[in-house]
Design a protein around this motif. Structure first.
Motif, PDB file in Angstrom:
ATOM      1  N   ASN A  23      -1.288  24.552   5.468  1.00 35.95           N
ATOM      2  CA  ASN A  23      -0.517  25.342   4.397  1.00 35.95           C
ATOM      3  C   ASN A  23       1.072  24.634   4.417  1.00 35.95           C
ATOM      4  OD1 ASN A  23      -0.369  27.410   2.715  1.00 35.95           O
ATOM      5  ND2 ASN A  23       0.951  28.702   3.828  1.00 35.95           N
ATOM      6  N   CYS A  24       1.060  23.505   4.805  1.00 35.61           N
ATOM      7  CA  CYS A  24       2.501  22.649   4.728  1.00 35.61           C
ATOM      8  C   CYS A  24       2.792  22.113   3.606  1.00 35.61           C
ATOM      9  CB  CYS A  24       2.305  21.477   5.700  1.00 35.61           C
ATOM     10  SG  CYS A  24       1.836  21.752   7.447  1.00 35.61           S
ATOM     11  N   SER A  25       4.098  22.274   2.967  1.00 32.48           N
ATOM     12  CA  SER A  25       4.504  21.633   1.999  1.00 32.48           C
ATOM     13  C   SER A  25       4.534  19.957   2.391  1.00 32.48           C
ATOM     14  CB  SER A  25       5.780  21.783   1.412  1.00 32.48           C
ATOM     15  OG  SER A  25       5.734  23.379   0.800  1.00 32.48           O
ATOM     16  N   VAL A  26       4.379  19.080   1.593  1.00 26.99           N
ATOM     17  CA  VAL A  26       4.366  17.776   2.118  1.00 26.99           C
ATOM     18  C   VAL A  26       5.095  16.833   0.897  1.00 26.99           C
ATOM     19  CG1 VAL A  26       2.871  15.619   2.758  1.00 26.99           C
ATOM     20  CG2 VAL A  26       2.144  17.968   3.234  1.00 26.99           C
ATOM     21  N   THR A  27       6.079  16.130   1.545  1.00 28.28           N
ATOM     22  CA  THR A  27       6.764  15.076   0.657  1.00 28.28           C
ATOM     23  C   THR A  27       6.376  13.910   1.021  1.00 28.28           C
ATOM     24  OG1 THR A  27       8.402  16.735   0.214  1.00 28.28           O
ATOM     25  CG2 THR A  27       8.890  14.261  -0.186  1.00 28.28           C
ATOM     26  N   ILE A  28       5.659  13.010   0.208  1.00 28.41           N
ATOM     27  CA  ILE A  28       5.344  11.391   0.459  1.00 28.41           C
ATOM     28  C   ILE A  28       6.346  10.571   0.011  1.00 28.41           C
ATOM     29  CG2 ILE A  28       3.602   9.766   0.595  1.00 28.41           C
ATOM     30  CD1 ILE A  28       1.440  11.977  -0.360  1.00 28.41           C
ATOM     31  N   VAL A  29       6.953   9.741   0.807  1.00 28.31           N
ATOM     32  CA  VAL A  29       7.807   8.731   0.889  1.00 28.31           C
ATOM     33  C   VAL A  29       7.814   7.574   0.847  1.00 28.31           C
ATOM     34  CG1 VAL A  29       9.766  10.488   0.916  1.00 28.31           C
ATOM     35  CG2 VAL A  29       9.165   9.049   2.933  1.00 28.31           C
ATOM     36  N   PRO A  30       8.253   6.544   0.334  1.00 27.94           N
ATOM     37  CA  PRO A  30       8.028   5.129   0.573  1.00 27.94           C
ATOM     38  C   PRO A  30       8.327   4.718   1.853  1.00 27.94           C
ATOM     39  CG  PRO A  30       9.089   5.436  -1.570  1.00 27.94           C
ATOM     40  CD  PRO A  30       9.089   6.691  -0.901  1.00 27.94           C
ATOM     41  N   TYR A  31       7.881   3.661   2.590  1.00 30.38           N
ATOM     42  CA  TYR A  31       8.155   3.150   4.036  1.00 30.38           C
ATOM     43  C   TYR A  31       9.552   2.716   4.178  1.00 30.38           C
ATOM     44  CZ  TYR A  31       8.356  -1.412   2.393  1.00 30.38           C
ATOM     45  OH  TYR A  31       8.824  -2.694   1.848  1.00 30.38           O
ATOM     46  N   VAL A  84       0.722  -1.355  -0.020  1.00 30.02           N
ATOM     47  CA  VAL A  84       0.014   0.200  -0.044  1.00 30.02           C
ATOM     48  C   VAL A  84       0.669   1.033   0.070  1.00 30.02           C
ATOM     49  CG1 VAL A  84      -1.964  -1.064   1.194  1.00 30.02           C
ATOM     50  CG2 VAL A  84      -0.176  -0.157   2.572  1.00 30.02           C
ATOM     51  N   SER A  85       2.169   1.106   0.151  1.00 30.33           N
ATOM     52  CA  SER A  85       2.946   2.409   0.477  1.00 30.33           C
ATOM     53  C   SER A  85       3.194   2.784  -1.218  1.00 30.33           C
ATOM     54  CB  SER A  85       4.322   2.216   1.192  1.00 30.33           C
ATOM     55  OG  SER A  85       4.985   3.032   1.180  1.00 30.33           O
ATOM     56  N   VAL A  86       3.374   4.006  -0.963  1.00 34.02           N
ATOM     57  CA  VAL A  86       3.912   4.690  -2.493  1.00 34.02           C
ATOM     58  C   VAL A  86       5.428   4.021  -2.866  1.00 34.02           C
ATOM     59  CG1 VAL A  86       2.740   6.855  -2.149  1.00 34.02           C
ATOM     60  CG2 VAL A  86       5.001   6.863  -1.344  1.00 34.02           C
ATOM     61  N   LYS A  87       5.481   3.891  -4.488  1.00 37.86           N
ATOM     62  CA  LYS A  87       6.463   3.466  -4.936  1.00 37.86           C
ATOM     63  C   LYS A  87       7.641   4.506  -5.029  1.00 37.86           C
ATOM     64  CE  LYS A  87       4.413  -0.371  -4.549  1.00 37.86           C
ATOM     65  NZ  LYS A  87       4.610  -1.108  -3.592  1.00 37.86           N
ATOM     66  N   ASP A  88       7.111   5.984  -5.557  1.00 35.35           N
ATOM     67  CA  ASP A  88       7.840   7.221  -5.684  1.00 35.35           C
ATOM     68  C   ASP A  88       7.427   8.088  -5.050  1.00 35.35           C
ATOM     69  OD1 ASP A  88       9.283   5.616  -8.148  1.00 35.35           O
ATOM     70  OD2 ASP A  88       7.337   5.670  -8.861  1.00 35.35           O
ATOM     71  N   VAL A  89       8.713   8.964  -4.789  1.00 30.82           N
ATOM     72  CA  VAL A  89       8.267  10.091  -3.967  1.00 30.82           C
ATOM     73  C   VAL A  89       7.271  11.094  -4.769  1.00 30.82           C
ATOM     74  CG1 VAL A  89       9.382  12.272  -3.150  1.00 30.82           C
ATOM     75  CG2 VAL A  89      10.647  10.227  -3.009  1.00 30.82           C
ATOM     76  N   VAL A  90       6.023  11.523  -3.880  1.00 30.80           N
ATOM     77  CA  VAL A  90       5.152  12.451  -4.228  1.00 30.80           C
ATOM     78  C   VAL A  90       5.362  13.828  -3.495  1.00 30.80           C
ATOM     79  CG1 VAL A  90       2.817  12.809  -4.617  1.00 30.80           C
ATOM     80  CG2 VAL A  90       3.635  10.717  -4.570  1.00 30.80           C
ATOM     81  N   THR A  91       5.177  15.046  -4.118  1.00 27.31           N
ATOM     82  CA  THR A  91       5.194  16.199  -3.451  1.00 27.31           C
ATOM     83  C   THR A  91       4.329  17.119  -3.771  1.00 27.31           C
ATOM     84  OG1 THR A  91       7.887  16.037  -4.037  1.00 27.31           O
ATOM     85  CG2 THR A  91       7.077  18.234  -3.355  1.00 27.31           C
ATOM     86  N   PHE A  92       3.928  17.831  -2.788  1.00 28.25           N
ATOM     87  CA  PHE A  92       2.973  18.853  -2.827  1.00 28.25           C
ATOM     88  C   PHE A  92       3.559  20.032  -2.432  1.00 28.25           C
ATOM     89  CE2 PHE A  92       0.591  14.911  -2.425  1.00 28.25           C
ATOM     90  CZ  PHE A  92      -0.569  14.931  -3.337  1.00 28.25           C
ATOM     91  N   LYS A  93       3.549  21.163  -3.008  1.00 29.44           N
ATOM     92  CA  LYS A  93       4.256  22.499  -2.763  1.00 29.44           C
ATOM     93  C   LYS A  93       3.185  23.224  -1.975  1.00 29.44           C
ATOM     94  CE  LYS A  93       8.353  21.767  -4.074  1.00 29.44           C
ATOM     95  NZ  LYS A  93       9.559  21.612  -3.466  1.00 29.44           N
ATOM     96  N   ASN A  94       3.843  24.264  -1.017  1.00 31.11           N
ATOM     97  CA  ASN A  94       2.925  25.092  -0.326  1.00 31.11           C
ATOM     98  C   ASN A  94       4.062  25.976   0.304  1.00 31.11           C
ATOM     99  OD1 ASN A  94       0.317  25.827   0.333  1.00 31.11           O
ATOM    100  ND2 ASN A  94      -0.219  23.899   0.943  1.00 31.11           N
ATOM    101  N   GLU A  95       3.416  26.972   1.039  1.00 37.52           N
ATOM    102  CA  GLU A  95       4.176  28.157   1.740  1.00 37.52           C
ATOM    103  C   GLU A  95       4.762  27.874   3.043  1.00 37.52           C
ATOM    104  OE1 GLU A  95       4.968  30.506  -0.405  1.00 37.52           O
ATOM    105  OE2 GLU A  95       3.990  29.688  -1.894  1.00 37.52           O
ATOM    106  N   GLY A  96       4.155  26.768   3.396  1.00 42.20           N
ATOM    107  CA  GLY A  96       4.362  26.701   4.910  1.00 42.20           C
ATOM    108  C   GLY A  96       5.485  25.540   5.234  1.00 42.20           C
ATOM    109  N   PRO A  97       5.741  24.912   6.391  1.00 39.91           N
ATOM    110  CA  PRO A  97       6.777  24.014   6.949  1.00 39.91           C
ATOM    111  C   PRO A  97       6.773  22.877   5.785  1.00 39.91           C
ATOM    112  CG  PRO A  97       5.342  24.248   8.584  1.00 39.91           C
ATOM    113  CD  PRO A  97       4.796  25.077   7.690  1.00 39.91           C
ATOM    114  N   HIS A  98       7.810  22.495   5.745  1.00 37.89           N
ATOM    115  CA  HIS A  98       7.953  21.222   4.981  1.00 37.89           C
ATOM    116  C   HIS A  98       8.030  19.914   5.799  1.00 37.89           C
ATOM    117  CE1 HIS A  98      10.790  18.451   2.236  1.00 37.89           C
ATOM    118  NE2 HIS A  98       9.665  18.126   2.043  1.00 37.89           N
ATOM    119  N   ILE A  99       7.004  18.971   5.423  1.00 32.71           N
ATOM    120  CA  ILE A  99       6.771  17.833   6.336  1.00 32.71           C
ATOM    121  C   ILE A  99       6.951  16.596   5.275  1.00 32.71           C
ATOM    122  CG2 ILE A  99       5.321  16.620   7.679  1.00 32.71           C
ATOM    123  CD1 ILE A  99       5.748  19.295   8.862  1.00 32.71           C
ATOM    124  N   VAL A 100       7.941  15.566   5.892  1.00 31.53           N
ATOM    125  CA  VAL A 100       7.812  14.292   5.266  1.00 31.53           C
ATOM    126  C   VAL A 100       7.008  13.324   5.862  1.00 31.53           C
ATOM    127  CG1 VAL A 100       9.572  12.429   4.780  1.00 31.53           C
ATOM    128  CG2 VAL A 100      10.359  14.539   4.568  1.00 31.53           C
TER     129      VAL A 100
END
Length: 360
Positions: free
Chosen positions: A188-196, A154-170
């Motif tokens: 307003n967070c920027s979010v980077t989703i990474v595999p487990y 169920v985990s993502v296979k590749d990094v997915v990124t959502f840009k925003n103006e706030g703090p960067h959360i992995v």
């Protein structure tokens, strides 16, 4: 409709009518007590490897829409319900409950005595089964391997990124619910989703301000090879763990987990905040719990306890900005009593994010 059968490893057979197509998947039988939110529930990746029984007798009455799926693809092995509504009524409906199962390749069984089935699950505690069109299944019904890594499915296979103006959360993806991502983007967070399986060094290279360890399926001990990396992350960045993420934080600091008799799955679980004495209503979906006696009190204080069985529902580190909760503060479906958990986490992120506070 075609006759179908739910065959359990305990010997019981439940007859009903099939929904969707037979996929031949064996799964652990679990039950959810929520009265609404069936779409969000059955698209929760944490149900991977399980056959989900809905306790509420009528499912599908408001249909399926294009907004409320918690994941792109359903991960569960099957669904068992009392009655399926084939004439849904809601202005956002785009398909029927049965059509969702068919499109997702998930086997469903309707017209089942779910009350009796839940009693069987509560009696035997861990029950496996298969939904089939034959009273004698082609495969042996046996419990899934505890060490099976359902997270990998169920985990993502590749990094997915959502840009925003706030703090960067992995967001460490062990099977995250879409609502967790939306809660971060709402702030307003920027979010980077990474595999487990991302290592500490890989996460560090992304230069996050904070880390969120998501929910997910299976036995948390199946992720033991990554405990050391998880601990390094939590010792370096403000961290929030949700559900499985909560368990992984505890395990990485030397605690233990145990399987509950039949889990906590529903939208009305009362949890007591030990700091304020207030009781919050929470949405929950987990089969494992952190063992109370295994927690090092020099490292962690217990923040929340389940009112019903006194199990641990949240931890906070004494010296580091690490917090974890067993319930779901994003609360879809369920009450919004604990949304403030995200606010507390982001306060730590804004104040300390991007700094290696372990060396400060």
């Amino acid at each position: 409709m075609t006759k179908g059968y739910l065959i359990l490893d305990t010997g019981e057979i439940f007859e009903g009518n099939l929904l969707g197509e037979i996929n031949g998947h064996v799964g652990e039988l679990v039950f959810n007590t929520s009265m609404t939110g069936y779409q969000e529930i059955m698209t929760d990746p944490s149900y991977a490897g399980q056959i989900l029984t809905f306790c509420y007798p009528l499912i599908g009455n408001y249909g399926i829409n294009d907004l409320d799926n918690e994941s792109v693809q359903m991960a569960l092995s099957g669904v068992v319900i009392g009655n399926s509504c084939e004439a849904p009524s809601h202005f956002q409906t785009t398909k029927k409950f049965s059509e969702q199962l068919l499109e997702s390749g998930v086997t469903g069984l309707t017209d089942v005595d779910t009350r009796t089935l839940v009693k069987v699950i509560r009696k035997y505690e861990t029950v496996s089964g298969i939904i089939t069109d034959k009273q004698q299944p082609a495969v042996q019904v046996k419990s899934p391997n505890k060490t099976q890594l359902f997270v990998d499915q169920v985990s993502v296979k590749d990094v997915v990124t959502f840009k925003n103006e706030g703090p960067h959360i992995v967001l460490m993806d062990y099977g995250y619910k879409k609502s967790i991502l939306h809660a971060l983007l709402k702030e307003n967070c920027s979010v980077t989703i990474v595999p487990y399986h991302y290592s500490f060094e890989q996460v560090k290279a992304l230069e996050p301000d904070g880390i969120l360890l998501s929910n997910g399926p299976g036995d948390p001990m199946s992720l033991k090879p990554w405990f050391s990396d998880i601990k390094k992350m939590t010792e370096t960045y403000p961290t929030l763990g949700i559900c499985l993420g909560h368990q992984l934080i505890a395990l990485s600091f030397g605690a233990k987990t145990a399987k509950l008799d039949y889990g906590h799955r529903g939208g009305n679980h009362p949890v007591k905040d030990l700091m304020t004495g207030k009781v919050r209503m929470t949405a929950q979906n987990h089969g494992y719990v952190v063992v109370d006696e295994s927690i090092n009190r020099d490292d962690f204080q217990i923040l929340f306890r389940n009112v019903n069985d006194k199990t641990i529902e949240g931890l906070k580190h004494h010296h580091l900005p690490i917090q974890s909760v067993q319930f779901h503060p994003e609360a879809h479906p369920g009450p919004s009593d604990t949304e403030y958990i995200f606010t507390q986490f982001l306060h730590d992120v804004i104040c300390l994010g991007g700094k290696n506070y372990a060396e400060a």
